[in-house]
Structures are given as structure tokens and as C-alpha cells.
Design a protein around this motif. Structure first.
Motif, PDB file in Angstrom:
ATOM      1  N   LEU A  39       6.530 -10.334  -3.637  1.00 51.94           N
ATOM      2  CA  LEU A  39       5.426 -10.257  -2.677  1.00 51.94           C
ATOM      3  C   LEU A  39       4.575 -11.527  -2.708  1.00 51.94           C
ATOM      4  O   LEU A  39       4.335 -12.091  -3.778  1.00 51.94           O
ATOM      5  N   PRO A  40       4.105 -11.971  -1.565  1.00 50.90           N
ATOM      6  CA  PRO A  40       3.227 -13.149  -1.515  1.00 50.90           C
ATOM      7  C   PRO A  40       1.980 -12.914  -2.360  1.00 50.90           C
ATOM      8  O   PRO A  40       1.452 -11.798  -2.419  1.00 50.90           O
ATOM      9  N   SER A  41       1.490 -13.960  -3.026  1.00 48.10           N
ATOM     10  CA  SER A  41       0.326 -13.824  -3.900  1.00 48.10           C
ATOM     11  C   SER A  41      -0.894 -13.319  -3.140  1.00 48.10           C
ATOM     12  O   SER A  41      -1.722 -12.572  -3.687  1.00 48.10           O
ATOM     13  N   SER A  42      -1.009 -13.696  -1.873  1.00 50.38           N
ATOM     14  CA  SER A  42      -2.148 -13.240  -1.071  1.00 50.38           C
ATOM     15  C   SER A  42      -2.139 -11.726  -0.913  1.00 50.38           C
ATOM     16  O   SER A  42      -3.185 -11.079  -0.920  1.00 50.38           O
ATOM     17  N   LEU A  43      -0.943 -11.155  -0.791  1.00 51.95           N
ATOM     18  CA  LEU A  43      -0.814  -9.714  -0.639  1.00 51.95           C
ATOM     19  C   LEU A  43      -1.145  -9.007  -1.955  1.00 51.95           C
ATOM     20  O   LEU A  43      -1.819  -7.973  -1.960  1.00 51.95           O
ATOM     21  N   LEU A  44      -0.704  -9.576  -3.069  1.00 50.02           N
ATOM     22  CA  LEU A  44      -0.975  -8.979  -4.370  1.00 50.02           C
ATOM     23  C   LEU A  44      -2.469  -9.019  -4.699  1.00 50.02           C
ATOM     24  O   LEU A  44      -3.029  -8.063  -5.225  1.00 50.02           O
ATOM     25  N   GLN A  45      -3.107 -10.122  -4.368  1.00 51.11           N
ATOM     26  CA  GLN A  45      -4.523 -10.283  -4.686  1.00 51.11           C
ATOM     27  C   GLN A  45      -5.419  -9.371  -3.854  1.00 51.11           C
ATOM     28  O   GLN A  45      -6.486  -8.958  -4.298  1.00 51.11           O
ATOM     29  N   SER A  46      -4.967  -9.045  -2.648  1.00 57.49           N
ATOM     30  CA  SER A  46      -5.770  -8.184  -1.776  1.00 57.49           C
ATOM     31  C   SER A  46      -5.464  -6.699  -1.962  1.00 57.49           C
ATOM     32  O   SER A  46      -6.082  -5.852  -1.321  1.00 57.49           O
ATOM     33  N   ALA A  47      -4.498  -6.380  -2.859  1.00 58.67           N
ATOM     34  CA  ALA A  47      -4.096  -4.989  -3.064  1.00 58.67           C
ATOM     35  C   ALA A  47      -5.243  -4.180  -3.641  1.00 58.67           C
ATOM     36  O   ALA A  47      -5.992  -4.654  -4.502  1.00 58.67           O
ATOM     37  N   LYS A  48      -5.384  -2.932  -3.177  1.00 59.56           N
ATOM     38  CA  LYS A  48      -6.447  -2.056  -3.654  1.00 59.56           C
ATOM     39  C   LYS A  48      -5.974  -1.139  -4.782  1.00 59.56           C
ATOM     40  O   LYS A  48      -6.757  -0.356  -5.319  1.00 59.56           O
ATOM     41  N   ASN A  49      -4.677  -1.211  -5.111  1.00 62.16           N
ATOM     42  CA  ASN A  49      -4.146  -0.408  -6.204  1.00 62.16           C
ATOM     43  C   ASN A  49      -2.940  -1.125  -6.801  1.00 62.16           C
ATOM     44  O   ASN A  49      -2.604  -2.236  -6.383  1.00 62.16           O
ATOM     45  N   THR A  50      -2.311  -0.506  -7.786  1.00 61.69           N
ATOM     46  CA  THR A  50      -1.158  -1.117  -8.444  1.00 61.69           C
ATOM     47  C   THR A  50       0.152  -0.436  -8.062  1.00 61.69           C
ATOM     48  O   THR A  50       1.125  -0.480  -8.819  1.00 61.69           O
ATOM     49  N   MET A  51       0.193   0.182  -6.888  1.00 60.21           N
ATOM     50  CA  MET A  51       1.427   0.823  -6.415  1.00 60.21           C
ATOM     51  C   MET A  51       2.321  -0.239  -5.762  1.00 60.21           C
ATOM     52  O   MET A  51       2.550  -0.253  -4.552  1.00 60.21           O
ATOM     53  N   TYR A  52       2.838  -1.140  -6.609  1.00 55.99           N
ATOM     54  CA  TYR A  52       3.584  -2.282  -6.098  1.00 55.99           C
ATOM     55  C   TYR A  52       4.919  -1.875  -5.474  1.00 55.99           C
ATOM     56  O   TYR A  52       5.404  -2.528  -4.552  1.00 55.99           O
ATOM     57  N   GLY A  53       5.537  -0.812  -6.000  1.00 53.22           N
ATOM     58  CA  GLY A  53       6.788  -0.343  -5.418  1.00 53.22           C
ATOM     59  C   GLY A  53       6.608   0.093  -3.970  1.00 53.22           C
ATOM     60  O   GLY A  53       7.435  -0.196  -3.115  1.00 53.22           O
ATOM     61  N   LYS A  54       5.504   0.797  -3.710  1.00 50.45           N
ATOM     62  CA  LYS A  54       5.198   1.214  -2.341  1.00 50.45           C
ATOM     63  C   LYS A  54       4.926   0.005  -1.456  1.00 50.45           C
ATOM     64  O   LYS A  54       5.370  -0.054  -0.293  1.00 50.45           O
ATOM     65  N   MET A  55       4.212  -0.983  -1.993  1.00 52.90           N
ATOM     66  CA  MET A  55       3.944  -2.211  -1.242  1.00 52.90           C
ATOM     67  C   MET A  55       5.244  -2.944  -0.919  1.00 52.90           C
ATOM     68  O   MET A  55       5.394  -3.521   0.164  1.00 52.90           O
ATOM     69  N   LEU A  56       6.192  -2.910  -1.873  1.00 52.89           N
ATOM     70  CA  LEU A  56       7.480  -3.568  -1.655  1.00 52.89           C
ATOM     71  C   LEU A  56       8.234  -2.916  -0.503  1.00 52.89           C
ATOM     72  O   LEU A  56       8.825  -3.607   0.341  1.00 52.89           O
ATOM     73  N   GLU A  57       8.204  -1.581  -0.442  1.00 52.98           N
ATOM     74  CA  GLU A  57       8.865  -0.864   0.650  1.00 52.98           C
ATOM     75  C   GLU A  57       8.235  -1.221   1.992  1.00 52.98           C
ATOM     76  O   GLU A  57       8.945  -1.483   2.976  1.00 52.98           O
ATOM     77  N   GLU A  58       6.922  -1.238   2.054  1.00 54.60           N
ATOM     78  CA  GLU A  58       6.233  -1.552   3.308  1.00 54.60           C
ATOM     79  C   GLU A  58       6.476  -2.994   3.728  1.00 54.60           C
ATOM     80  O   GLU A  58       6.574  -3.298   4.920  1.00 54.60           O
ATOM     81  N   PHE A  59       6.586  -3.908   2.747  1.00 54.65           N
ATOM     82  CA  PHE A  59       6.853  -5.318   3.040  1.00 54.65           C
ATOM     83  C   PHE A  59       8.281  -5.493   3.543  1.00 54.65           C
ATOM     84  O   PHE A  59       8.525  -6.241   4.500  1.00 54.65           O
ATOM     85  N   ALA A  60       9.222  -4.799   2.915  1.00 50.49           N
ATOM     86  CA  ALA A  60      10.634  -4.939   3.286  1.00 50.49           C
ATOM     87  C   ALA A  60      10.948  -4.269   4.617  1.00 50.49           C
ATOM     88  O   ALA A  60      11.774  -4.768   5.391  1.00 50.49           O
ATOM     89  N   PHE A  61      10.302  -3.138   4.886  1.00 50.11           N
ATOM     90  CA  PHE A  61      10.612  -2.352   6.084  1.00 50.11           C
ATOM     91  C   PHE A  61       9.331  -2.052   6.863  1.00 50.11           C
ATOM     92  O   PHE A  61       8.867  -0.901   6.915  1.00 50.11           O
ATOM     93  N   PRO A  62       8.737  -3.067   7.476  1.00 48.37           N
ATOM     94  CA  PRO A  62       7.470  -2.856   8.199  1.00 48.37           C
ATOM     95  C   PRO A  62       7.612  -1.899   9.372  1.00 48.37           C
ATOM     96  O   PRO A  62       6.629  -1.295   9.793  1.00 48.37           O
ATOM     97  N   ASN A  63       8.835  -1.747   9.894  1.00 49.85           N
ATOM     98  CA  ASN A  63       9.065  -0.835  11.017  1.00 49.85           C
ATOM     99  C   ASN A  63       9.659   0.494  10.570  1.00 49.85           C
ATOM    100  O   ASN A  63      10.192   1.249  11.392  1.00 49.85           O
ATOM    101  N   GLY A  64       9.590   0.767   9.288  1.00 52.66           N
ATOM    102  CA  GLY A  64      10.110   2.021   8.777  1.00 52.66           C
ATOM    103  C   GLY A  64      11.608   2.123   8.871  1.00 52.66           C
ATOM    104  O   GLY A  64      12.334   1.135   8.680  1.00 52.66           O
ATOM    105  N   SER A  65      12.109   3.307   9.187  1.00 58.22           N
ATOM    106  CA  SER A  65      13.547   3.560   9.207  1.00 58.22           C
ATOM    107  C   SER A  65      14.296   2.712  10.221  1.00 58.22           C
ATOM    108  O   SER A  65      15.512   2.509  10.089  1.00 58.22           O
ATOM    109  N   ALA A  66      13.596   2.198  11.226  1.00 52.96           N
ATOM    110  CA  ALA A  66      14.263   1.342  12.216  1.00 52.96           C
ATOM    111  C   ALA A  66      14.842   0.084  11.566  1.00 52.96           C
ATOM    112  O   ALA A  66      15.827  -0.478  12.058  1.00 52.96           O
ATOM    113  N   ASP A  67      14.268  -0.338  10.433  1.00 48.86           N
ATOM    114  CA  ASP A  67      14.731  -1.550   9.757  1.00 48.86           C
ATOM    115  C   ASP A  67      15.976  -1.317   8.912  1.00 48.86           C
ATOM    116  O   ASP A  67      16.614  -2.275   8.474  1.00 48.86           O
TER     117      ASP A  67
END
Length: 458
Positions: free
Chosen positions: A238-266
């Protein structure tokens, strides 16, 4: 420690106890969860006649560990100490209102002058496994409440609660259908025996559950849990800007949202390996790197996720040291690949386990796979698992997972597990201590969930 079955040593029989309950409500438990960094309190009710469940209250407070980029023991402990009493106080106002005919010993009068509330029939609290100091905060609070209210206490196994959560979800749906006076097809209830995939930041287990208390661990991780592997990969990708602005430590969830911004369509075009041979084929990427699936050339019933996170770190470090650009597009591809390899490894071992069980006892074949734990909220994981089952001869096997809010650690699942064990006649003595390690498997050194350090009958 001693656990007492219903009907012995002065306990009240199930039939007699039911007659003591007000007819307008079911079995009621006050539940607490403090095994890691989530402080959670819930009030769960179950109608024993219809098996319908209702959550009267559920609230979580997660420790702020952002500066540590992961769960921090001291920060988590302090969060439990600061928040648990406040959550308990808040939850009391959500106990069902007692009717006028409720006797005093069955009700609680709050200091705010509101109507008396029904007293819980027993208190449930997580006993283990988990971070021992954290567990004691919830366990001791639960025991204190049971003494103050003069009701039984239930020390709950955290992983047993996770694997039983889909049964809670099924019962919640039954309550909703009854309330709405609708009659759709009945919800899927995992019936024993079923296979559970328990996946979180601390656990990666494949468990066959034959009964409420008979669980066999068929596979566990040789190194780190899948959730930890995804978190480590996320912190690199994940880009450092995204990590620094995170409001929690659920990085796995952030990784999913980063990889598949359009959900199942991706990942709608995802295609699983059709056989074991295809699992050995590396998927080359346009960027010149690939990730290897662990144990691809073996049938060992074991997980290993550390190599995936290590490979991600090595590839990124080599690129940085050589001055190569790590573009947004390449980050997205690496995020997708790290998840794909983790999930296909998990799915591959699940297929091997199902094949093993089919050969051992074909007349007692597993018909349901339960997926629970924090990683179960990942929708791409569910797609990978469903695809594997469909192409490997297990299309008839259902996959059941809780909604995201019940996948992560929560007190509702603790309450439900307590309800199931309470109905089956189990109790926990007030001398019970927190257990950092506590296996589900009766073949384990500690005797598993019913062993000498866990539940046992008198």
C-alpha cells in the motif's frame, strides 16, 4: 476447575429451568469478549422452542494501535480497562424490560429509575485462547457479574465461538422471519458434521466438527496466520500516504479495497486451477515477478503463509534498491496476486481435507464448509473457495460465512457459543483462569475444549 452438567450437583433440569423462564422471552445471556484488541459486550437471547435468536445489544471498541502498525499488547490491555465497564453499563439499558409479573430475583433495577430489566440467565465471557492479560479483564468482569446476579458463569472457547457463528446467523434470520410474518425458504444452518475454515490475524485452522464439543483439527499453519501474512503484505504494497491516513490497523481489509476498488467486478473473470497439476504452474506477471503457492507439489494437510509475505517484501526491496519505479498499477497487481496465492493455498488444502474425509467415511460426508474469523469478510476469498469446490467435485457442498460485522471478534458470537453449551448442560466453575493456549482438538495435550483445563463434566 470443575464444570457441572445440568441435572447434577444441585443443578436445575432443563425442563424445570424452562418452566422458571417468563413465557415471553427465551434464554438470555450477557456476553463479554476481550481476547485481543476488541473490547466487546453483547446481550443475546435464544428461543429454545423455535431456535430463533435476537441480539439486544452489541458494541465493540477497538484499541488504537495505529502508531504501532498492528496489535500492541499494552495498548490493547489499557483499552479493555478503559472501555469494558462503560460498555457493560451501556448494555444494561438494553436488557429486555421485565413485565409486571416478574419476580424480584429475576429482574434488575437500574439506577436511572427506568423499568426493571430481566436478569440474564447466565454470563458468558471468553476464556481463551488469546492474550492472557486481556482475557483476564473480561473473564474476571464476567465472573463478578455472575456472582453479583447469582447466575451461572460460562467461560467460552474463542475459536469454538467463531465456528458456531453461522448457526447464530441462521437463528437471527429465523427471528427476523417470525417478526415479519414471512415464510421464505429456511436459512442454511450448518448441521454436524461440518468443516470449518477459521482464518484471522492469529489463526489458520481447518477443523472438522462432528458435534458441539467434538472437533478435530485437520490442518493448521506451520508459521504465521493468513491474516498476519496479508497484513504484512499490505504494509509493503500500500502507498505510504494510504497507510498514514488509515484510521485503524485493518490492513488486510485495506489491501482488498485497494486491489478491488470495484468489488466483485474486478475479479469476475477469476478462474481456479482445474486440478493439482495446474496449481504447480506459476503465473508470470507483466512486471517480471511471480509468487509461488506454498506446498503446491505436496498433499500435506498444513498451511504456510510466511513465504508469501516474505516474497512480497523481497520483490519490493529489490525494486527500491535498484531504483525501479513501483507504479500504482504494479501495486494493484501485487495486491491481487498476494491474496490470490494465499486464498488458493487455503482452498487447495480444503479440497484435500474434503477428499480425505470422503475416503475415510463416505456415508458421513461433510455437506457444509463454514468460513469464519476476520479474513472471512474478504469477498475474494469466498469467490476463490466457491470456485475451487465447484471445479474439484464438491459443487454440492455449501459455503456458509457470517456477515462482516460477525466475522471479526465480537461478544455476540461468545454469547451464542455460551447459549449452545449452556443448553447442552455445561457450566464453568468460578475458579476458571484465562488460557493463552487452548486447543479445540480432544487429541491435543490440553485435552481440547473438553479437556482437564477446559470444559468437563462432573
Amino acid at each position: 476447575m470443575r464444570n457441572v452438567p445440568v441435572g447434577k450437583e444441585g443443578s436445575v433440569s432443563i425442563t424445570a429451568r424452562r418452566s422458571l423462564l417468563p413465557q415471553n422471552r427465551g434464554l438470555l445471556t450477557f456476553a463479554i469478549e476481550t481476547s485481543c484488541d476488541d473490547t466487546s459486550v453483547a446481550i443475546v437471547e435464544k428461543n429454545e422452542a423455535t431456535n430463533a435468536a435476537k441480539i439486544h445489544f452489541l458494541e465493540n471498541v477497538t484499541a488504537d494501535s495505529n502508531e504501532y502498525r498492528g496489535v500492541h499488547p499494552i495498548a490493547s490491555l489499557e483499552s479493555h480497562q478503559e472501555n469494558l465497564a462503560k460498555l457493560v453499563d451501556k448494555a444494561l439499558r438494553h436488557l429486555p424490560v421485565a413485565l409486571g409479573n416478574a419476580e424480584g430475583h429475576r429482574s434488575i433495577t437500574l439506577a436511572d429509575g427506568s423499568q426493571p430489566r430481566y436478569k440474564p440467565d447466565f454470563v458468558s465471557a471468553t476464556r481463551g485462547p488469546g492474550m492472557r492479560a486481556n482475557l483476564f479483564v473480561g473473564l474476571d468482569t464476567g465472573k463478578a457479574l455472575s456472582v453479583a446476579w447469582q447466575v451461572p458463569f460460562m467461560g467460552v472457547h474463542h475459536m469454538q465461538a467463531h465456528l458456531l457463528t453461522p448457526r447464530l446467523v441462521s437463528s437471527l434470520r429465523q427471528d427476523q422471519e417470525t417478526s415479519n410474518h414471512t415464510s421464505p425458504s429456511p436459512p442454511v444452518t450448518p448441521e454436524f458434521p461440518f468443516l470449518s475454515i477459521l482464518v484471522s490475524g492469529g489463526h489458520s485452522n481447518l477443523v472438522k466438527s462432528s458435534t458441539l464439543t467434538d472437533h478435530k483439527i485437520m490442518a493448521s499453519t506451520a508459521d504465521i496466520a493468513i491474516g498476519e501474512s496479508l497484513d504484512k503484505s499490505a504494509r509493503e504494497i500500500l502507498p505510504s500516504s494510504l497507510l498514514q491516513s488509515a484510521k485503524n490497523t485493518m490492513y488486510g481489509k485495506m489491501l482488498e479495497e485497494f486491489a478491488f476498488p470495484n468489488g466483485s467486478a474486478d475479479y469476475a473473470d477469476y478462474r481456479p486451477p482445474m486440478n493439482r497439476g495446474e496449481e504447480l504452474i506459476k503465473r508470470e506477471t507483466p512486471w517480471g515477478w511471480s509468487l509461488t503457492t506454498p506446498f503446491a507439489n505436496t498433499r500435506n494437510l498444513q498451511f504456510s503463509f510466511s513465504s508469501i509475505a516474505s516474497a512480497v517484501k523481497r520483490i519490493i526491496t529489490q525494486k527500491e534498491n535498484s531504483g525501479q519505479k513501483f507504479s500504482h498499477e504494479e501495486r494493484v497487481d501485487m495486491a491481487r496476486e498476494s491474496m490470490r496465492v494465499c486464498f488458493e493455498h487455503l482452498a487447495s488444502r480444503t479440497i484435500i481435507a474434503l477428499e480425505t474425509l470422503r475416503q475415510q467415511k463416505p456415508e458421513d460426508e461433510v455437506k457444509t464448509v463454514v468460513v469464519s474469523g476476520g479474513v472471512a469478510a474478504n469477498r475474494f476469498l469466498m469467490t476463490v473457495l466457491r470456485s475451487f469446490l465447484d471445479v474439484r467435485g464438491f459443487g454440492h457442498v455449501d459455503i456458509v460465512a457470517p456477515p462482516p460485522y460477525l466475522c471479526t471478534d465480537n461478544a455476540a458470537m461468545i454469547g451464542w457459543a455460551g447459549l449452545e453449551m449452556f443448553e447442552a448442560g455445561w457450566r464453568t466453575d468460578l475458579s476458571a483462569r484465562a488460557l493463552r493456549k487452548w486447543s479445540l482438538d480432544p487429541q491435543a495435550d490440553d485435552g481440547g475444549v473438553l479437556g482437564p483445563s477446559g470444559w468437563q463434566k462432573a
